[in-house]
Design an enzyme around this catalytic site. Structure first.
Site, PDB file in Angstrom:
ATOM      1  N   ASP A   1      -4.462  12.182  22.437  1.00  0.00           N
ATOM      2  CA  ASP A   1      -3.311  11.657  21.032  1.00  0.00           C
ATOM      3  C   ASP A   1      -2.943  12.651  20.379  1.00  0.00           C
ATOM      4  OD1 ASP A   1      -1.524  10.503  23.306  1.00  0.00           O
ATOM      5  OD2 ASP A   1      -1.262   8.767  22.204  1.00  0.00           O
TER       6      ASP A   1
ATOM      7  N   ASN B   1      -4.056   8.566   2.152  1.00  0.00           N
ATOM      8  CA  ASN B   1      -4.790   7.927   3.363  1.00  0.00           C
ATOM      9  C   ASN B   1      -5.046   8.707   4.108  1.00  0.00           C
ATOM     10  OD1 ASN B   1      -4.540   5.088   2.401  1.00  0.00           O
ATOM     11  ND2 ASN B   1      -2.641   4.919   3.863  1.00  0.00           N
TER      12      ASN B   1
ATOM     13  N   ASP C   1       0.838  -0.795  -0.043  1.00  0.00           N
ATOM     14  CA  ASP C   1       0.142  -0.068   0.080  1.00  0.00           C
ATOM     15  C   ASP C   1       0.876   1.119  -0.219  1.00  0.00           C
ATOM     16  OD1 ASP C   1      -2.961  -1.887   0.321  1.00  0.00           O
ATOM     17  OD2 ASP C   1      -2.162  -2.034   2.037  1.00  0.00           O
ATOM     18  N   GLY C   2       2.729   0.953   0.670  1.00  0.00           N
ATOM     19  CA  GLY C   2       2.883   2.443   1.068  1.00  0.00           C
ATOM     20  C   GLY C   2       3.515   3.028  -1.161  1.00  0.00           C
TER      21      GLY C   2
HETATM   22  N1  NAD Z   1      -1.176   2.618  13.965  1.00  0.00           N
HETATM   23  C1  NAD Z   1      -1.595   2.575  12.626  1.00  0.00           C
HETATM   24  O1  NAD Z   1      -2.557   1.543  12.389  1.00  0.00           O
HETATM   25  C2  NAD Z   1      -0.658   3.139  11.777  1.00  0.00           C
HETATM   26  C3  NAD Z   1       0.347   3.965  12.516  1.00  0.00           C
HETATM   27  C4  NAD Z   1       0.734   4.986  12.024  1.00  0.00           C
HETATM   28  C5  NAD Z   1       0.844   5.186  10.397  1.00  0.00           C
HETATM   29  N2  NAD Z   1      -0.078   4.259   9.756  1.00  0.00           N
HETATM   30  C6  NAD Z   1      -0.488   4.255   8.634  1.00  0.00           C
HETATM   31  O2  NAD Z   1       0.276   4.028   7.825  1.00  0.00           O
HETATM   32  C7  NAD Z   1       0.491   4.747   6.090  1.00  0.00           C
HETATM   33  C8  NAD Z   1       1.552   4.652   5.410  1.00  0.00           C
HETATM   34  O3  NAD Z   1       1.865   3.857   4.769  1.00  0.00           O
HETATM   35  P1  NAD Z   1       3.384   3.285   4.678  1.00  0.00           P
HETATM   36  O4  NAD Z   1       2.835   1.682   4.248  1.00  0.00           O
HETATM   37  O5  NAD Z   1       4.181   3.868   3.764  1.00  0.00           O
HETATM   38  O6  NAD Z   1       4.196   3.177   6.061  1.00  0.00           O
HETATM   39  P2  NAD Z   1       4.342   1.299   6.624  1.00  0.00           P
HETATM   40  O7  NAD Z   1       5.660   0.621   5.895  1.00  0.00           O
HETATM   41  O8  NAD Z   1       4.989   2.078   8.201  1.00  0.00           O
HETATM   42  O9  NAD Z   1       3.026   0.794   6.326  1.00  0.00           O
HETATM   43  C9  NAD Z   1       1.912   0.884   7.273  1.00  0.00           C
HETATM   44  C10 NAD Z   1       1.063  -0.132   7.224  1.00  0.00           C
HETATM   45  O10 NAD Z   1      -0.487   0.455   6.818  1.00  0.00           O
HETATM   46  C11 NAD Z   1      -0.559  -0.624   5.632  1.00  0.00           C
HETATM   47  N3  NAD Z   1      -1.272   0.684   4.845  1.00  0.00           N
HETATM   48  C12 NAD Z   1      -1.131   1.509   4.476  1.00  0.00           C
HETATM   49  N4  NAD Z   1      -2.335   1.848   3.838  1.00  0.00           N
HETATM   50  C13 NAD Z   1      -3.600   1.471   4.185  1.00  0.00           C
HETATM   51  C14 NAD Z   1      -4.892   1.439   3.745  1.00  0.00           C
HETATM   52  N5  NAD Z   1      -5.286   2.302   2.795  1.00  0.00           N
HETATM   53  N6  NAD Z   1      -5.398   0.595   3.920  1.00  0.00           N
HETATM   54  C15 NAD Z   1      -5.012  -0.843   5.021  1.00  0.00           C
HETATM   55  N7  NAD Z   1      -3.912  -0.716   5.430  1.00  0.00           N
HETATM   56  C16 NAD Z   1      -2.663   0.044   4.634  1.00  0.00           C
HETATM   57  C17 NAD Z   1       0.500  -0.761   5.106  1.00  0.00           C
HETATM   58  O11 NAD Z   1      -0.251  -1.741   3.837  1.00  0.00           O
HETATM   59  C18 NAD Z   1       1.328  -1.078   5.794  1.00  0.00           C
HETATM   60  O12 NAD Z   1       0.731  -2.443   6.293  1.00  0.00           O
HETATM   61  C19 NAD Z   1       0.202   5.559   6.905  1.00  0.00           C
HETATM   62  O13 NAD Z   1      -1.220   6.091   5.709  1.00  0.00           O
HETATM   63  C20 NAD Z   1      -1.095   5.281   7.949  1.00  0.00           C
HETATM   64  O14 NAD Z   1      -2.534   5.029   8.053  1.00  0.00           O
HETATM   65  C21 NAD Z   1      -1.475   3.116  11.064  1.00  0.00           C
HETATM   66  N1  ATP Z   2       9.335   4.607  -4.734  1.00  0.00           N
HETATM   67  C1  ATP Z   2       9.632   4.576  -4.247  1.00  0.00           C
HETATM   68  N2  ATP Z   2      10.244   5.428  -3.230  1.00  0.00           N
HETATM   69  C2  ATP Z   2      10.419   5.700  -2.298  1.00  0.00           C
HETATM   70  N3  ATP Z   2      10.235   4.873  -1.656  1.00  0.00           N
HETATM   71  C3  ATP Z   2       8.949   4.180  -1.471  1.00  0.00           C
HETATM   72  C4  ATP Z   2       8.721   3.729  -3.150  1.00  0.00           C
HETATM   73  N4  ATP Z   2       7.331   2.730  -3.189  1.00  0.00           N
HETATM   74  C5  ATP Z   2       7.056   3.129  -1.317  1.00  0.00           C
HETATM   75  N5  ATP Z   2       7.843   3.576  -0.640  1.00  0.00           N
HETATM   76  C6  ATP Z   2       8.138   3.600   1.098  1.00  0.00           C
HETATM   77  O1  ATP Z   2       8.777   2.321   1.147  1.00  0.00           O
HETATM   78  C7  ATP Z   2       7.897   2.051   2.205  1.00  0.00           C
HETATM   79  C8  ATP Z   2       7.598   0.069   2.124  1.00  0.00           C
HETATM   80  O2  ATP Z   2       6.587  -0.020   1.040  1.00  0.00           O
HETATM   81  P1  ATP Z   2       5.300  -0.507   0.622  1.00  0.00           P
HETATM   82  O3  ATP Z   2       4.515   0.225   1.911  1.00  0.00           O
HETATM   83  O4  ATP Z   2       4.609  -0.973  -0.687  1.00  0.00           O
HETATM   84  O5  ATP Z   2       6.027  -1.808   1.253  1.00  0.00           O
HETATM   85  P2  ATP Z   2       5.239  -2.954   2.383  1.00  0.00           P
HETATM   86  O6  ATP Z   2       6.006  -2.000   3.587  1.00  0.00           O
HETATM   87  O7  ATP Z   2       6.662  -4.127   1.871  1.00  0.00           O
HETATM   88  O8  ATP Z   2       4.069  -3.190   2.297  1.00  0.00           O
HETATM   89  P3  ATP Z   2       3.795  -3.880   3.334  1.00  0.00           P
HETATM   90  O9  ATP Z   2       3.516  -2.569   3.823  1.00  0.00           O
HETATM   91  O10 ATP Z   2       2.088  -4.302   2.841  1.00  0.00           O
HETATM   92  O11 ATP Z   2       3.861  -5.140   4.326  1.00  0.00           O
HETATM   93  C9  ATP Z   2       6.736   2.462   2.160  1.00  0.00           C
HETATM   94  O12 ATP Z   2       7.016   3.806   3.796  1.00  0.00           O
HETATM   95  C10 ATP Z   2       6.833   3.907   1.103  1.00  0.00           C
HETATM   96  O13 ATP Z   2       6.456   5.014   1.711  1.00  0.00           O
END
Ligand code: NAD
Ligand code: ATP
Length: 538
Positions: free
Chosen positions: A405, A375, A296-297
């Protein structure tokens, strides 16, 4: 100046500088003059000597600051109400044109009826005409969003019409007014849109399933990949080769990915990239389709690259959760074949437009670079151990004061992310709305809210706050909000279209069932007390 007195004129003079707020004929204060007035107030304050100032002068300058803020808010209220009024005017004009066309159609049908069905009795003819009219009205309502069903023009003046007036129900006319409530009452009421006669129906809703059909073949794809992943790197190379050799597409990747591909083989020379941020801003004009490889990131990352319109995104799942990534990488050829051929179901994901307004800003338009989130935007206490104290306003109405918080303002796509963890509801991503979810509120009754998509939220750090707050955008780009700073949040005009595996509802339900194991419980066993057994024994 009394806000409740619409004719009031206020002026504050100091030397040559004077600020006046005159209420023009249309009942609204002109926004340009408000900005000028506010500037004048600021200039006046700057001219005022600070040192040696007695208490009256301090009070006076405080009063001027308050006036400047009130003027600023009035200007903002006016701008949003004007946009709404313009939209309603546009709908009204559409409706009017449609009615005229319908009337013409009815007249033609009537004339044809006179020629072709000379022997048909008058009453039968009238019935047919009425049915025809009803059909046209129904068709119209199926095609348009908000439609005033059976809006009948007064036929009394139409001498050519033979329609029996006694059968044509006269309907009471009514007016629709769209307005935005100001802070000090309802002084921001705006243009009144009137329908002559009729009902209101909403035949078409924004949450309908959307289908994308290519009218010409896609030429260029952009592939965005999660960094530091070997499996993603391998898949990316395979996909690039296939898209070039089999589909003859132009391929863009990030500079980092191009360098990685070239270390693998110099054959990847055809892959294009960009040099600077200016080129990124133009990507949407070149790219037909975006492919994401990651979780999703990576989808959030892709969305953040497009500040305006976003090309359709095909998200492949190479992460652990994958709420927004319905495509499986093992079948990438079949998936991309089908998407490139079309039609493909699309989820139009709404984004939020966030603007930080510093206390020192001269007016509401002096904001930092707006930030788009897919998001959520989170306002929290950061590293501070004190409670956050946030004043929340919705279209200038006071909502509540968050003490806890922090607060999450989330899209419906983000409803399954941080907002869910903070106790917010899960909402189908196609539902337009803004989720207002507190984080660990120190109160027993602070339930999360879902607000309609047209509102503007303003979160202010009050001057009595013990510590600054921190805003973060899709979990990134933290910004400090000091006392007096505000964050404005409203629905962004350009959504993020993501391709669906099946359709937006099936994909959403699969993601909450597979990703979260939503409401998973072992099925109750058949044995044990049950009504049916009792009945059989009797
Ligand atoms: N307590 C929490 O649940 C918490 C805390 C901080 C951030 N987040 C989420 O992480 C997001 C950033 O994601 P990232 O991947 O860059 O960071 P990250 O790598 O820390 O991953 C955060 C997790 O949130 C999940 N996630 C992201 N968007 C989602 C969505 N729309 N629906 C369901 N799950 C989702 C991702 O799959 C990942 O497992 C923020 O937008 C925020 O929503 C969640
Ligand atoms: N092209 C990109 N360049 C720089 N950062 C990126 C890029 N794609 C993703 N990221 C960053 O890398 C991090 C991990 O990406 P992503 O959530 O897609 O993978 P993941 O953590 O393996 O997925 P999941 O959370 O579902 O396990 C996120 O914080 C995202 O913002």
């Amino acid at each position: 100046m009394s806000p409740s007195n619409p004719d009031s004129t206020a002026s504050f003079g100091h030397g040559d500088t004077s600020v006046s707020c005159l209420k023009p004929e249309n009942g609204f204060v002109d926004s340009l003059s408000l900005v000028h007035s506010e500037k004048a107030v600021e200039e006046l304050l700057q001219q005022t000597p600070v040192e040696g100032m007695d208490e009256h002068l301090i009070e006076f300058s405080e009063a001027l600051r308050t006036v400047a803020k009130a003027l600023r808010r009035a200007a903002e209220g006016k701008a949003s109400a004007q946009a709404e009024a313009a939209e309603w005017k546009r709908r009204y004009e559409l409706e009017k044109t449609r009615n005229i066309q319908m009337e013409r159609k009815a007249q033609i049908a009537e004339q044809n009826g006179n020629i072709d069905c000379g022997r048909v009795k008058n009453s039968d003819k009238q019935l047919m005409q009425q049915n025809e009219l009803d059909k046209i009205f129904d068709e119209c309502c199926m095609k348009h969003g908000i439609c005033s069903h059976e809006v009948l023009r007064d036929r009394g003046s139409d001498s050519s019409s033979n329609v029996d007036r006694s059968k044509m129900m006269r309907k009471a006319s009514f007016k629709l007014s769209w307005w935005c409530k100001g802070e000090n009452g309802d002084q921001h009421k705006h243009d009144i849109v009137s329908f002559e006669k009729g009902n209101i129906t909403t035949a078409e809703r924004s949450s309908k399933q959307i289908s994308l059909k290519w009218e010409s073949d896609p030429q260029t794809v952009l592939i965005l990949t999660k960094p530091n992943s070997v499996s993603v790197r391998i898949l990316c190379a395979q996909m690039v080769r296939w898209l070039k050799e089999k589909k003859k597409l132009n391929i863009y990747v990030e500079p980092r990915v191009r360098a990685e591909l070239l270390t693998e083989s110099s054959d990847f020379n055809y892959v294009q990239t960009w040099k600077d941020d200016q080129e990124i801003l133009l990507l949407h004009t070149k790219v037909d389709l975006v492919i994401t490889l990651g979780g999703d990131g990576t989808v959030l990352w892709a969305a953040s690259m497009f500040k305006g319109p976003v090309p359709p995104i095909v998200p492949f799942s190479l992460g652990s959760l994958g709420f927004m990534t319905p495509f499986h990488s093992e079948h990438f050829k079949e998936c991309l074949d089908s998407v490139l051929r079309g039609p493909v179901s699309i989820t139009l994901r709404h984004r939020l437009l966030c603007r930080v307004i510093r206390d020192a800003a001269k007016n509401e338009y002096e904001t930092e670079e707006p930030i788009l989130v897919l998001n959520e935007v989170t306002i929290d206490r950061g590293i501070s151990s004190y409670l956050t104290n946030l004043e929340c306003y919705c279209d200038n109405s006071f909502v509540t004061c968050v003490q806890g918080d922090g607060l999450i303002l989330s899209t419906t796509s983000g409803s399954t992310a941080y907002s869910l963890a903070a106790g917010g509801s899960m909402v189908h991503p196609q539902v337009p709305g803004i989720l207002f979810t507190p984080i660990c509120p120190h109160s027993l009754s602070f339930r999360p809210l879902i607000l309609p998509e047209h509102v503007t939220l303003r979160i202010v750090v009050p001057f009595n706050s013990r510590s600054p707050a921190w805003a973060s955008f899709d979990g990134k780009d933290r910004k400090q909000l000091a006392a007096g700073d505000a964050l404005l949040c409203s629905m962004a005009p350009c959504p993020v279209p993501t391709a669906c595996q099946v359709d937006s509802t099936s994909d959403f339900l699969s993601s909450i069932l597979d990703g979260l194991h939503w409401n998973l419980r072992k099925t109750q066993s058949f044995d044990g007390p049950r009504e049916l057994q009792d009945i059989i024994q009797i």
